[in-house]
Structures are given as structure tokens and as C-alpha cells.
Design a protein around this motif. Structure first.
Motif, PDB file in Angstrom:
ATOM      1  N   SER A  25       0.834  -1.207   0.000  1.00 59.04           N
ATOM      2  CA  SER A  25       0.000   0.000   0.000  1.00 59.04           C
ATOM      3  C   SER A  25       0.867   1.254   0.000  1.00 59.04           C
ATOM      4  N   ILE A  56      -6.761   0.151  -1.757  1.00 57.74           N
ATOM      5  CA  ILE A  56      -5.437  -0.475  -1.837  1.00 57.74           C
ATOM      6  C   ILE A  56      -4.435   0.341  -1.037  1.00 57.74           C
ATOM      7  N   PHE A  61      -8.091  -4.299   1.829  1.00 58.99           N
ATOM      8  CA  PHE A  61      -8.282  -5.265   0.759  1.00 58.99           C
ATOM      9  C   PHE A  61      -9.670  -5.892   0.779  1.00 58.99           C
ATOM     10  N   LEU A  70      -8.851  -7.884  -6.482  1.00 56.47           N
ATOM     11  CA  LEU A  70      -7.751  -7.211  -5.791  1.00 56.47           C
ATOM     12  C   LEU A  70      -6.455  -7.396  -6.563  1.00 56.47           C
ATOM     13  N   VAL A  74      -4.258  -4.399  -8.233  1.00 55.34           N
ATOM     14  CA  VAL A  74      -2.873  -4.158  -7.791  1.00 55.34           C
ATOM     15  C   VAL A  74      -1.921  -4.281  -8.969  1.00 55.34           C
ATOM     16  N   VAL A  92       1.113  -8.469  -1.739  1.00 57.13           N
ATOM     17  CA  VAL A  92      -0.309  -8.562  -1.384  1.00 57.13           C
ATOM     18  C   VAL A  92      -0.618  -9.954  -0.842  1.00 57.13           C
ATOM     19  N   LEU A  96      -2.030 -10.748   2.858  1.00 54.48           N
ATOM     20  CA  LEU A  96      -3.247 -11.531   3.084  1.00 54.48           C
ATOM     21  C   LEU A  96      -2.966 -12.731   3.991  1.00 54.48           C
ATOM     22  N   TRP A 104     -14.231 -11.250   2.380  1.00 56.56           N
ATOM     23  CA  TRP A 104     -14.433 -10.638   1.076  1.00 56.56           C
ATOM     24  C   TRP A 104     -15.888 -10.221   0.936  1.00 56.56           C
ATOM     25  N   SER A 111      -8.549 -17.477  -1.734  1.00 55.29           N
ATOM     26  CA  SER A 111      -7.403 -16.718  -2.256  1.00 55.29           C
ATOM     27  C   SER A 111      -6.263 -17.606  -2.616  1.00 55.29           C
TER      28      SER A 111
END
Length: 111
Positions: A25, A56, A61, A70, A74, A92, A96, A104, A111
Motif C-alpha cells: 500500500s 489499496i 483489501f 484485488l 494491484v 499482497v 493476506l 471478502w 485466495s
């Protein structure tokens, strides 16, 4: 030397916050500042809502419906401001993983 280093960001290459546990970020925000572009300008180029780019930059996220959105945002954001896309995605993914489960906006995605 990569595009980010060539832009002379406000920190040395060894201090880059793009390490897997660094702040993607912050990196994207700093890179955008270096290239003197507004969020709206970048959003218009990559065709994502400015609110998503703000999310972001704030590390929010969970504002995305699913990880795929996402990652796409990104990747496009990184490309637009001259940051290595693969490194941004790796950061990222690490962020996560550090957070554990993300709620989400769209349920049923992994993910």
C-alpha cells in the motif's frame, strides 16, 4: 535496476517496503506521488474506480468482492506507476497470509 529504483523513491533500495512483509500500500502510494499522478488519473487509465485504489493505498483489501479483483487492480496499479507487478502481487499475497481470513465482499471465494 528496476523502474521503481530509477524513479528515486523516498527510500533506498535496501529499505524498499515491497519485501514480502512490506507495505505494498505504501509502495504504490509513494510511487504514485513520485510520478505525480492523482488517484483519479491512475483510476482512469487502468479503468478501476478511484475508491478501489484508495482502498489499496489504505490496505483495506476486504473492500474488493474477491481476491481476483484485488490482484487485478494491484497489478494494473503497479504497472501504471512503474512498480514491478510480480513483486506487488507477492507482497499482497503475503499481507493476506499475515491477516488470516479476509471477509471478502463476495462470499465463497478462496485466495
Amino acid at each position: 535496476m528496476d523502474a521503481v529504483t530509477e524513479m528515486s523513491l523516498p527510500y533506498e533500495e535496501a529499505e524498499m517496503p515491497i519485501s514480502p512483509r512490506g507495505s505494498v500500500s505504501r509502495l504504490l502510494r509513494d510511487a504514485r506521488d513520485v510520478v505525480r499522478r492523482s488517484i483519479e488519473d491512475v483510476a482512469g487509465e487502468i479503468r478501476f474506480p478511484a475508491s478501489f485504489l484508495t482502498a489499496i493505498e489504505e490496505g483495506a483489501f476486504e473492500e474488493f468482492a474477491a481476491p481476483i479483483y484485488l490482484f487485478g487492480a494491484v497489478r494494473a496499479y503497479a504497472r501504471a506507476v512503474g512498480v514491478d507487478e510480480a513483486a506487488a502481487i507477492a507482497a499482497v499475497r503475503a499481507a493476506l497470509a499475515d491477516r488470516g481470513a479476509v471477509a471478502w465482499r463476495r462470499q465463497g471465494w478462496i485466495s
